[in-house]
Design a protein around this motif. Structure first.
Motif, PDB file in Angstrom:
ATOM      1  N   TYR A   8       6.062   2.769   9.084  1.00  9.72           N
ATOM      2  CA  TYR A   8       6.213   1.419   9.663  1.00  9.72           C
ATOM      3  C   TYR A   8       7.457   0.733   9.101  1.00  9.72           C
ATOM      4  O   TYR A   8       8.241   0.139   9.855  1.00  9.72           O
ATOM      5  CB  TYR A   8       4.967   0.595   9.352  1.00  9.72           C
ATOM      6  CG  TYR A   8       5.079  -0.863   9.766  1.00  9.72           C
ATOM      7  CD1 TYR A   8       4.870  -1.236  11.091  1.00  9.72           C
ATOM      8  CD2 TYR A   8       5.380  -1.850   8.836  1.00  9.72           C
ATOM      9  CE1 TYR A   8       4.970  -2.572  11.476  1.00  9.72           C
ATOM     10  CE2 TYR A   8       5.493  -3.181   9.210  1.00  9.72           C
ATOM     11  CZ  TYR A   8       5.277  -3.536  10.531  1.00  9.72           C
ATOM     12  OH  TYR A   8       5.389  -4.846  10.915  1.00  9.72           O
ATOM     13  N   ASP A   9       7.651   0.820   7.798  1.00 11.12           N
ATOM     14  CA  ASP A   9       8.844   0.227   7.174  1.00 11.12           C
ATOM     15  C   ASP A   9      10.119   0.804   7.786  1.00 11.12           C
ATOM     16  O   ASP A   9      11.086   0.082   8.047  1.00 11.12           O
ATOM     17  CB  ASP A   9       8.852   0.493   5.667  1.00 11.12           C
ATOM     18  CG  ASP A   9       7.843  -0.354   4.909  1.00 11.12           C
ATOM     19  OD1 ASP A   9       7.215  -1.232   5.526  1.00 11.12           O
ATOM     20  OD2 ASP A   9       7.688  -0.122   3.691  1.00 11.12           O
ATOM     21  N   LYS A  41       0.832  -1.199   0.000  1.00 10.62           N
ATOM     22  CA  LYS A  41       0.000   0.000   0.000  1.00 10.62           C
ATOM     23  C   LYS A  41       0.867   1.249   0.000  1.00 10.62           C
ATOM     24  O   LYS A  41       1.768   1.386   0.820  1.00 10.62           O
ATOM     25  CB  LYS A  41      -0.927   0.011   1.226  1.00 10.62           C
ATOM     26  CG  LYS A  41      -2.081  -0.982   1.132  1.00 10.62           C
ATOM     27  CD  LYS A  41      -3.038  -0.786   2.279  1.00 10.62           C
ATOM     28  CE  LYS A  41      -4.238  -1.712   2.144  1.00 10.62           C
ATOM     29  NZ  LYS A  41      -5.062  -1.385   0.960  1.00 10.62           N
ATOM     30  N   LYS A  52       2.345   3.250   6.140  1.00 18.73           N
ATOM     31  CA  LYS A  52       3.127   2.061   5.793  1.00 18.73           C
ATOM     32  C   LYS A  52       4.604   2.413   5.651  1.00 18.73           C
ATOM     33  O   LYS A  52       5.490   1.644   6.066  1.00 18.73           O
ATOM     34  CB  LYS A  52       2.572   1.475   4.490  1.00 18.73           C
ATOM     35  CG  LYS A  52       3.189   0.137   4.073  1.00 18.73           C
ATOM     36  CD  LYS A  52       4.280   0.323   3.056  1.00 18.73           C
ATOM     37  CE  LYS A  52       4.766  -1.007   2.500  1.00 18.73           C
ATOM     38  NZ  LYS A  52       5.940  -0.832   1.629  1.00 18.73           N
TER      39      LYS A  52
END
Length: 287
Positions: free
Chosen positions: A269-270, A261, A266
């Motif tokens: 988070y990565d 996504k 995201k």
């Protein structure tokens, strides 16, 4: 030698830097292009913690300020090449050169497309985006390179080692450095050919015979860097394992460039997860 070099100043890269700093490392973050968030047409309304909508460029600027407040080294410069020498990587910018055993690619995806008739038709059929990858196949042939900045000059320097029949097309822009090859400043209006690219037409009506064309506009993306190093690419995404590491030891990738996504949450988070994995990677390497 830097602990970790992060290429990209967006949410993924800056988040990784913050978590690496908290883990006791001193990352260097390099980037100048704000990517797709810079040109995002609306306001971001779905990111946690912001009472009012915020523009993409403001969000990135705030992230950079946050990192600087934590004494994280940020270099606003364009990376024009990434190479591997033995067990470490060299990162070359317009003004500097650095080395590290650990690199994080976090530039996002460059959605480069030239709105010129024939461009899409001849991609992979004479039009290439990687001099290192494809230059050898065009040795002793008549080739062109499109661009006008430091990235183009870096690609031209490589191509000039294997080919002397090169024409530089600036596509209407100024070239601020002398080169030892013919330069065409006119705008390109069409790529011509049958099964393969054979000519470039400019807006003054001239046709230039070419058997190959290399596009080096702006700055390279993570995909460009990864391709040159032999990283596995699947569906235009950099392939990584569960630890965000590519098939090349010490080379990690996060954010839009690994797929999934395409959301800020995201990307953040990565950045958090890759920092944790790199901490474990370094501890394991020291044993």
């Amino acid at each position: 030698m830097k602990d970790v070099i992060i290429i990209g100043v967006g949410p993924a890269g800056i988040s990784a830097a913050i978590y690496l700093k908290r883990a006791g490392m001193n990352p260097l973050v390099i980037g100048q292009d704000f990517g797709t968030l810079k040109s995002y047409p609306g306001k971001i309304e779905n990111y946690y913690g912001f009472e009012s909508p915020i523009s993409g460029d403001t969000l990135i600027e705030n992230g950079i300020k946050q990192a600087k407040n934590l004494k994280i080294d940020i270099l606003m410069d364009s990376v024009i090449s990434l190479d591997q020498v033995d067990d470490y990587f060299t990162v070359k910018t317009i003004k500097h050169k650095f080395s590290s055993k650990i690199i994080i690619l976090a530039t996002g995806k460059r959605r480069l497309s030239l709105s010129i008739p024939g461009f899409n038709q001849f991609k992979g059929k004479g039009i290439s985006f990687c001099a290192t990858c494809d230059g050898y196949f065009f040795r002793r042939k008549k080739i062109a390179i499109i661009g006008c900045g430091a990235y183009m000059l870096n690609e031209l320097a490589y191509l000039s080692q294997i080919n002397k029949d090169i024409t530089v097309f600036t596509n209407g822009h100024e070239l601020n450095q002398d080169v030892d090859f013919p330069v065409v400043n006119q705008k390109i209006v069409k790529f011509l050919g049958t099964n393969k690219l054979s000519h470039i037409e400019t807006d003054d009506g001239k046709h230039y015979e070419v058997q190959g064309t290399f596009v080096a506009i702006g700055t390279p993306s993570s995909i460009d860097f990864a391709t040159k190093l032999g990283v596995v690419i699947e569906d235009n995404n950099i392939s990584v394992n569960q630890n965000y590491q590519t098939n090349i030891e010490g080379l990690f990738a996060i954010g839009d460039v690994i797929g999934g996504k395409l959301q800020i949450a995201k990307a953040v988070y990565d950045g958090m997860m890759v920092a944790d994995n790199i901490s474990q990677y370094i501890k394991k390497d020291k044993k």
